[in-house]
Scaffold this motif. Structure first.
Motif, PDB file in Angstrom:
ATOM      1  N   GLY A 255      40.858  39.367  33.157  1.00 54.39           N
ATOM      2  CA  GLY A 255      41.247  40.562  32.418  1.00 54.39           C
ATOM      3  C   GLY A 255      41.352  41.812  33.274  1.00 54.39           C
ATOM      4  N   VAL A 256      41.176  41.669  34.581  1.00 48.03           N
ATOM      5  CA  VAL A 256      41.318  42.788  35.510  1.00 48.03           C
ATOM      6  C   VAL A 256      42.636  42.586  36.253  1.00 48.03           C
ATOM      7  N   PRO A 257      43.564  43.534  36.138  1.00 43.88           N
ATOM      8  CA  PRO A 257      44.879  43.333  36.764  1.00 43.88           C
ATOM      9  C   PRO A 257      44.880  43.651  38.257  1.00 43.88           C
ATOM     10  N   ILE A 258      45.782  42.998  38.963  1.00 41.81           N
ATOM     11  CA  ILE A 258      46.061  43.356  40.348  1.00 41.81           C
ATOM     12  C   ILE A 258      47.073  44.493  40.286  1.00 41.81           C
TER      13      ILE A 258
ATOM     14  N   VAL B 249      39.921  51.845  27.876  1.00 41.96           N
ATOM     15  CA  VAL B 249      39.968  51.154  29.167  1.00 41.96           C
ATOM     16  C   VAL B 249      38.611  51.186  29.866  1.00 41.96           C
ATOM     17  N   PHE B 250      37.759  52.126  29.449  1.00 42.99           N
ATOM     18  CA  PHE B 250      36.430  52.209  30.042  1.00 42.99           C
ATOM     19  C   PHE B 250      35.438  51.270  29.355  1.00 42.99           C
ATOM     20  N   ALA B 251      35.928  50.457  28.443  1.00 40.03           N
ATOM     21  CA  ALA B 251      35.087  49.474  27.766  1.00 40.03           C
ATOM     22  C   ALA B 251      35.573  48.054  28.044  1.00 40.03           C
ATOM     23  N   GLY B 252      36.430  47.892  29.043  1.00 39.67           N
ATOM     24  CA  GLY B 252      36.975  46.582  29.378  1.00 39.67           C
ATOM     25  C   GLY B 252      36.401  46.063  30.685  1.00 39.67           C
ATOM     26  N   PRO B 253      36.862  44.883  31.111  1.00 41.20           N
ATOM     27  CA  PRO B 253      36.335  44.268  32.328  1.00 41.20           C
ATOM     28  C   PRO B 253      36.634  45.047  33.611  1.00 41.20           C
ATOM     29  N   SER B 254      37.611  45.957  33.571  1.00 37.23           N
ATOM     30  CA  SER B 254      37.927  46.731  34.780  1.00 37.23           C
ATOM     31  C   SER B 254      37.143  48.041  34.878  1.00 37.23           C
ATOM     32  N   VAL B 255      36.189  48.267  33.978  1.00 39.81           N
ATOM     33  CA  VAL B 255      35.425  49.521  33.975  1.00 39.81           C
ATOM     34  C   VAL B 255      34.713  49.765  35.302  1.00 39.81           C
ATOM     35  N   GLY B 256      34.187  48.729  35.915  1.00 41.81           N
ATOM     36  CA  GLY B 256      33.488  48.895  37.186  1.00 41.81           C
ATOM     37  C   GLY B 256      34.402  49.420  38.276  1.00 41.81           C
TER      38      GLY B 256
ATOM     39  N   VAL C  44      31.701  46.428  44.935  1.00 38.25           N
ATOM     40  CA  VAL C  44      30.327  46.486  44.399  1.00 38.25           C
ATOM     41  C   VAL C  44      30.371  46.959  42.951  1.00 38.25           C
ATOM     42  N   PHE C  45      31.110  48.032  42.709  1.00 39.61           N
ATOM     43  CA  PHE C  45      31.228  48.554  41.345  1.00 39.61           C
ATOM     44  C   PHE C  45      32.030  47.603  40.457  1.00 39.61           C
ATOM     45  N   GLY C  46      33.156  47.111  40.971  1.00 39.16           N
ATOM     46  CA  GLY C  46      34.035  46.252  40.177  1.00 39.16           C
ATOM     47  C   GLY C  46      33.386  44.951  39.767  1.00 39.16           C
ATOM     48  N   ILE C  47      32.706  44.329  40.704  1.00 37.76           N
ATOM     49  CA  ILE C  47      32.045  43.054  40.405  1.00 37.76           C
ATOM     50  C   ILE C  47      30.887  43.282  39.426  1.00 37.76           C
ATOM     51  N   GLY C  48      30.166  44.379  39.612  1.00 39.37           N
ATOM     52  CA  GLY C  48      29.101  44.702  38.659  1.00 39.37           C
ATOM     53  C   GLY C  48      29.637  44.927  37.255  1.00 39.37           C
ATOM     54  N   GLY C  49      30.751  45.645  37.159  1.00 43.31           N
ATOM     55  CA  GLY C  49      31.375  45.886  35.856  1.00 43.31           C
ATOM     56  C   GLY C  49      31.883  44.608  35.208  1.00 43.31           C
ATOM     57  N   MET C  50      32.491  43.735  36.027  1.00 45.27           N
ATOM     58  CA  MET C  50      32.979  42.460  35.470  1.00 45.27           C
ATOM     59  C   MET C  50      31.818  41.613  34.972  1.00 45.27           C
ATOM     60  N   ALA C  51      30.745  41.546  35.740  1.00 44.94           N
ATOM     61  CA  ALA C  51      29.589  40.750  35.325  1.00 44.94           C
ATOM     62  C   ALA C  51      29.035  41.267  34.003  1.00 44.94           C
ATOM     63  N   LEU C  52      28.926  42.582  33.896  1.00 41.71           N
ATOM     64  CA  LEU C  52      28.390  43.191  32.682  1.00 41.71           C
ATOM     65  C   LEU C  52      29.316  42.974  31.481  1.00 41.71           C
TER      66      LEU C  52
ATOM     67  N   LEU D 222      31.939  40.856  31.090  1.00 43.03           N
ATOM     68  CA  LEU D 222      32.342  39.480  30.783  1.00 43.03           C
ATOM     69  C   LEU D 222      31.152  38.584  30.464  1.00 43.03           C
ATOM     70  N   GLY D 223      29.948  39.090  30.677  1.00 45.55           N
ATOM     71  CA  GLY D 223      28.753  38.304  30.394  1.00 45.55           C
ATOM     72  C   GLY D 223      28.577  37.129  31.334  1.00 45.55           C
ATOM     73  N   VAL D 224      28.940  37.326  32.596  1.00 47.69           N
ATOM     74  CA  VAL D 224      28.787  36.275  33.596  1.00 47.69           C
ATOM     75  C   VAL D 224      27.790  36.747  34.648  1.00 47.69           C
ATOM     76  N   THR D 225      27.362  35.827  35.503  1.00 48.49           N
ATOM     77  CA  THR D 225      26.437  36.197  36.572  1.00 48.49           C
ATOM     78  C   THR D 225      27.193  36.993  37.640  1.00 48.49           C
ATOM     79  N   PRO D 226      26.480  37.780  38.429  1.00 50.43           N
ATOM     80  CA  PRO D 226      27.145  38.499  39.521  1.00 50.43           C
ATOM     81  C   PRO D 226      27.858  37.566  40.505  1.00 50.43           C
ATOM     82  N   THR D 227      27.306  36.376  40.708  1.00 53.51           N
ATOM     83  CA  THR D 227      27.953  35.413  41.604  1.00 53.51           C
ATOM     84  C   THR D 227      29.285  34.958  41.027  1.00 53.51           C
ATOM     85  N   GLU D 228      29.318  34.672  39.734  1.00 61.61           N
ATOM     86  CA  GLU D 228      30.574  34.280  39.090  1.00 61.61           C
ATOM     87  C   GLU D 228      31.580  35.422  39.112  1.00 61.61           C
ATOM     88  N   ALA D 229      31.105  36.632  38.880  1.00 59.71           N
ATOM     89  CA  ALA D 229      31.995  37.794  38.921  1.00 59.71           C
ATOM     90  C   ALA D 229      32.527  38.014  40.332  1.00 59.71           C
TER      91      ALA D 229
END
Length: 180
Positions: A29-32, A78-85, A126-134, A136-143
């Motif tokens: 859900g995070v676009p390139i 947009v600040f409540a989606g997976p790209s918020v980080g 660091v911010f993006g992966i943290g935001g995706m983990a939060l 999407l409800g996945v672990t930081p490693t998965e994010a």
């Protein structure tokens, strides 16, 4: 002061224009997008403080509802989606990129490329992966695994930021505020 405001507004507009490049959606859900190139250039050209202010202006316009993000997205949603980080990390990444650019003694192109990799990729991830983990409800490693899909394109953007900054330094040295 007036010159600073002009540069800040110009680079906020540059980030918005880079959002016109068609986005590529990933499964997370995070676009390139090309907008991270604008974040890198804010730091390498404007420096830490002005670069971060340009990004904050851009984000304020997005929050106000202007459809400036890739795909015509805007508004508080947009600040409540997976790209918020990534969005939250944009001004920090621009600041770190600019801070590194202001303090290194490397040649301009090499400094801009290295600062873009460290600030525009490392800090932003660091911010993006943290935001995706939060979100999407996945672990930081998965994010982090999901976030690695962006790495090849972001390396190309860092190289481009170095080349553009170097070219600007050659053509108009006084316009490179990060080295003033």
């Amino acid at each position: 002061m007036e010159r600073n405001l002009t540069h800040i507004a110009l680079f906020a507009a540059l980030i918005a224009v880079l959002g016109l490049v068609p986005k590529i959606d990933l499964a997370a859900g995070v676009p390139i997008t090309a907008q991270s190139l604008g974040i890198m250039l804010c730091g390498t050209v404007l420096g830490a403080r002005r670069g971060a202010l340009a990004v904050l202006l851009f984000l304020a316009l997005v929050a106000a509802g202007l459809p400036l993000l890739s795909g015509g997205r805007g508004g508080l949603g947009v600040f409540a989606g997976p790209s918020v980080g990534y969005l939250v990390g944009f001004p920090v990444a621009a600041f770190v990129t600019g801070w590194l650019m202001e303090r290194t003694t490397l040649s301009t192109g090499l400094a801009a490329g290295a600062a873009s990799v460290i600030g525009g990729i490392g800090v932003l991830y660091v911010f993006g992966i943290g935001g995706m983990a939060l979100m999407l409800g996945v672990t930081p490693t998965e994010a982090a695994f999901l976030g690695m899909a962006f790495l090849p394109g972001d390396i190309v953007k860092a190289v481009l930021a170095g080349m553009v900054t170097q070219s600007l330094a050659r053509m108009r040295p006084a316009s490179l505020l990060s080295r003033a």
